[in-house]
Design a protein around this motif. Sequence first.
Motif, mmCIF file in Angstrom:
data_model
loop_
_atom_site.group_PDB
_atom_site.id
_atom_site.type_symbol
_atom_site.label_atom_id
_atom_site.label_comp_id
_atom_site.label_asym_id
_atom_site.label_seq_id
_atom_site.Cartn_x
_atom_site.Cartn_y
_atom_site.Cartn_z
ATOM 1 N N PRO A 240 0.917 -1.234 -0.121
ATOM 2 C CA PRO A 240 0.177 0.221 -0.107
ATOM 3 C C PRO A 240 0.825 1.194 -0.045
ATOM 4 O O PRO A 240 1.917 1.380 0.713
ATOM 5 C CB PRO A 240 -0.774 -0.110 1.268
ATOM 6 C CG PRO A 240 0.208 -0.950 2.203
ATOM 7 C CD PRO A 240 0.694 -1.855 1.296
ATOM 8 N N ALA A 241 0.408 2.498 -0.568
ATOM 9 C CA ALA A 241 0.967 3.517 -0.665
ATOM 10 C C ALA A 241 0.100 4.551 -0.884
ATOM 11 O O ALA A 241 -0.998 4.266 -1.459
ATOM 12 C CB ALA A 241 2.290 3.531 -1.562
ATOM 13 N N ARG A 242 0.126 5.909 -0.701
ATOM 14 C CA ARG A 242 -0.673 7.004 -1.194
ATOM 15 C C ARG A 242 0.376 8.144 -1.807
ATOM 16 O O ARG A 242 1.476 8.207 -1.792
ATOM 17 C CB ARG A 242 -1.015 7.730 0.083
ATOM 18 C CG ARG A 242 -2.022 6.902 0.654
ATOM 19 C CD ARG A 242 -2.775 7.866 1.713
ATOM 20 N NE ARG A 242 -3.670 6.755 2.632
ATOM 21 C CZ ARG A 242 -4.898 6.457 2.183
ATOM 22 N NH1 ARG A 242 -5.246 7.045 1.059
ATOM 23 N NH2 ARG A 242 -5.691 5.573 2.910
ATOM 24 N N VAL A 243 -0.581 8.767 -2.855
ATOM 25 C CA VAL A 243 0.180 10.068 -3.595
ATOM 26 C C VAL A 243 0.470 10.956 -2.640
ATOM 27 O O VAL A 243 -0.444 11.452 -1.638
ATOM 28 C CB VAL A 243 -0.593 10.394 -4.654
ATOM 29 C CG1 VAL A 243 -0.098 11.563 -5.298
ATOM 30 C CG2 VAL A 243 -0.972 9.142 -5.648
ATOM 31 N N VAL A 244 1.709 11.739 -2.622
ATOM 32 C CA VAL A 244 1.899 12.520 -1.266
ATOM 33 C C VAL A 244 2.323 13.836 -2.195
ATOM 34 O O VAL A 244 2.965 14.693 -1.460
ATOM 35 C CB VAL A 244 3.337 12.185 -0.475
ATOM 36 C CG1 VAL A 244 2.718 10.699 0.238
ATOM 37 C CG2 VAL A 244 4.392 11.633 -1.329
ATOM 38 N N LEU B 55 -4.362 12.333 -7.618
ATOM 39 C CA LEU B 55 -4.332 13.487 -6.560
ATOM 40 C C LEU B 55 -3.771 13.136 -5.344
ATOM 41 O O LEU B 55 -3.745 12.037 -4.926
ATOM 42 C CB LEU B 55 -5.661 14.165 -6.626
ATOM 43 C CG LEU B 55 -6.513 14.611 -7.764
ATOM 44 C CD1 LEU B 55 -7.920 15.143 -7.457
ATOM 45 C CD2 LEU B 55 -5.544 15.791 -8.600
ATOM 46 N N MET B 56 -3.273 14.151 -4.681
ATOM 47 C CA MET B 56 -2.674 13.991 -3.377
ATOM 48 C C MET B 56 -3.799 13.074 -2.556
ATOM 49 O O MET B 56 -4.742 13.558 -2.523
ATOM 50 C CB MET B 56 -2.429 15.359 -2.751
ATOM 51 C CG MET B 56 -1.865 15.125 -1.101
ATOM 52 S SD MET B 56 -1.206 16.610 -0.449
ATOM 53 C CE MET B 56 0.387 16.597 -1.090
ATOM 54 N N GLY B 57 -3.023 12.153 -1.802
ATOM 55 C CA GLY B 57 -3.913 11.242 -0.936
ATOM 56 C C GLY B 57 -4.728 10.229 -1.494
ATOM 57 O O GLY B 57 -5.363 9.394 -0.546
ATOM 58 N N GLU B 58 -4.669 9.955 -2.715
ATOM 59 C CA GLU B 58 -4.973 8.865 -3.410
ATOM 60 C C GLU B 58 -4.342 7.740 -3.109
ATOM 61 O O GLU B 58 -3.071 7.792 -2.981
ATOM 62 C CB GLU B 58 -5.215 9.227 -5.004
ATOM 63 C CG GLU B 58 -6.529 10.100 -4.953
ATOM 64 C CD GLU B 58 -6.832 9.919 -6.515
ATOM 65 O OE1 GLU B 58 -7.101 8.915 -7.219
ATOM 66 O OE2 GLU B 58 -7.037 11.133 -7.263
ATOM 67 N N SER C 29 8.884 9.043 -6.529
ATOM 68 C CA SER C 29 8.922 10.303 -5.846
ATOM 69 C C SER C 29 7.674 10.689 -5.675
ATOM 70 O O SER C 29 7.400 11.467 -4.686
ATOM 71 C CB SER C 29 9.773 11.126 -6.473
ATOM 72 O OG SER C 29 9.143 11.650 -7.994
ATOM 73 N N THR C 30 6.420 10.375 -6.234
ATOM 74 C CA THR C 30 5.278 10.709 -5.991
ATOM 75 C C THR C 30 4.473 9.940 -5.014
ATOM 76 O O THR C 30 3.152 10.473 -4.353
ATOM 77 C CB THR C 30 4.442 10.822 -7.080
ATOM 78 O OG1 THR C 30 4.166 9.326 -7.597
ATOM 79 C CG2 THR C 30 5.036 11.424 -8.345
ATOM 80 N N LEU C 31 5.195 8.955 -4.392
ATOM 81 C CA LEU C 31 4.331 7.921 -3.348
ATOM 82 C C LEU C 31 5.288 7.753 -2.130
ATOM 83 O O LEU C 31 6.305 8.278 -2.198
ATOM 84 C CB LEU C 31 4.538 6.510 -3.944
ATOM 85 C CG LEU C 31 3.548 6.188 -5.233
ATOM 86 C CD1 LEU C 31 4.086 4.946 -5.983
ATOM 87 C CD2 LEU C 31 2.251 6.545 -5.079
ATOM 88 N N GLY C 32 4.275 7.676 -0.960
ATOM 89 C CA GLY C 32 4.910 7.561 0.182
ATOM 90 C C GLY C 32 4.044 6.886 1.376
ATOM 91 O O GLY C 32 3.004 6.400 0.701
ATOM 92 N N ASP C 33 4.167 7.134 2.537
ATOM 93 C CA ASP C 33 3.252 6.460 3.577
ATOM 94 C C ASP C 33 2.472 7.576 3.954
ATOM 95 O O ASP C 33 2.318 7.613 5.304
ATOM 96 C CB ASP C 33 4.261 5.799 4.566
ATOM 97 C CG ASP C 33 5.037 4.720 4.039
ATOM 98 O OD1 ASP C 33 4.527 4.102 3.034
ATOM 99 O OD2 ASP C 33 6.288 4.560 4.313
ATOM 100 N N GLY C 34 1.580 8.265 3.285
ATOM 101 C CA GLY C 34 0.891 9.433 3.846
ATOM 102 C C GLY C 34 -0.257 8.654 4.748
ATOM 103 O O GLY C 34 -0.679 7.440 4.660
ATOM 104 N N PRO C 35 -0.946 9.492 5.690
ATOM 105 C CA PRO C 35 -1.698 9.077 6.707
ATOM 106 C C PRO C 35 -3.096 9.007 5.922
ATOM 107 O O PRO C 35 -3.155 9.447 4.884
ATOM 108 C CB PRO C 35 -1.945 10.186 7.761
ATOM 109 C CG PRO C 35 -1.320 11.319 7.041
ATOM 110 C CD PRO C 35 -0.281 10.986 5.864
ATOM 111 N N GLU C 36 -4.099 7.972 6.644
ATOM 112 C CA GLU C 36 -5.430 8.002 6.013
ATOM 113 C C GLU C 36 -5.925 9.306 5.922
ATOM 114 O O GLU C 36 -6.119 10.021 6.901
ATOM 115 C CB GLU C 36 -6.095 7.141 6.950
ATOM 116 C CG GLU C 36 -7.478 6.930 6.582
ATOM 117 C CD GLU C 36 -7.646 5.799 5.410
ATOM 118 O OE1 GLU C 36 -8.627 5.843 4.819
ATOM 119 O OE2 GLU C 36 -6.732 5.002 5.101
#
Length: 271
Positions: free
Chosen positions: A30-34, A53-56, A84-91
């Motif tokens: 799993p990852a999110r767009v950051v 978009l951010m957060g998806e 570089s667009t992906l990370g472990d962003g919060p829910e």
Amino acid sequence: MDRRTTPFSGRVAHVSLRDLVAAPLTEGEPARVVVPLADLRAAPDGARDRQLLMGEAVTVIDRDRGHAFVISEKDGYCGWLAESTLGDGPEPTHWVMAPATHLYEAPSVQAREMVSLSLGSRVAVKGAWGAWASTDFGYVPVAHLHPVGQWAPDPVLVAESLLGTPYLWGGNSRFGIDCSGLVQVALYAAGMACPGDSDMQMAMGRGLGAEEQPKRGDLVFWKGHVALVVNQDLLIHANGHTMSVSYEGIREAVARISANGGGLVQARQRV
């Protein structure tokens, strides 16, 4: 199998394709767009198919040359994003309901804006300072946010908020959008599932008979194009004619598209 919805990078496949492809299988990560906006491409450094978009949320299936092959959680669209667009962003807890907003470095109208966010972007709010919401990436005006689950009441109003947005092939944001991107952004903001491309969207809802009058929110399809009905006489669409999101009379659009070689209306759907 449609490559846009087949979670197979050419080297690695998602476990859902067991017994269908001869390749190593993975459940993915799993990852999110950051970042504010990320191009989803047909190949690493290839042509843009859509944008996220951010957060998806996405599931990462494979990695190659600084890119990640992913499945988009919202619609199952598959493709390559820059790592570089992906990370472990919060829910995410909130989504941007304004046509666009900024992330600021401090909770003040005089503060420096860092990046712009489009309608539909998602953020995790950690706290609030008066009129400002705090996120891991900066401060956002509370007035520009709705809680996740509090959706727009009318997708046509969402589309109308994007009037004048420049046309961009494969675009999904206030900064550039195409016909199917406009429909997806509008329906998604109203809490409705919607695939990414117009040929996929043509399978949604109930097909209308020739005798049925158009109703607000109906979708009108030509080959490779889709528009939203505003009322019995008017539609709204992102189009290459004005190179923007604009209104157009339904009869005028039908005549113009046919005269320019775009063919006749292929379907009308009530979502």
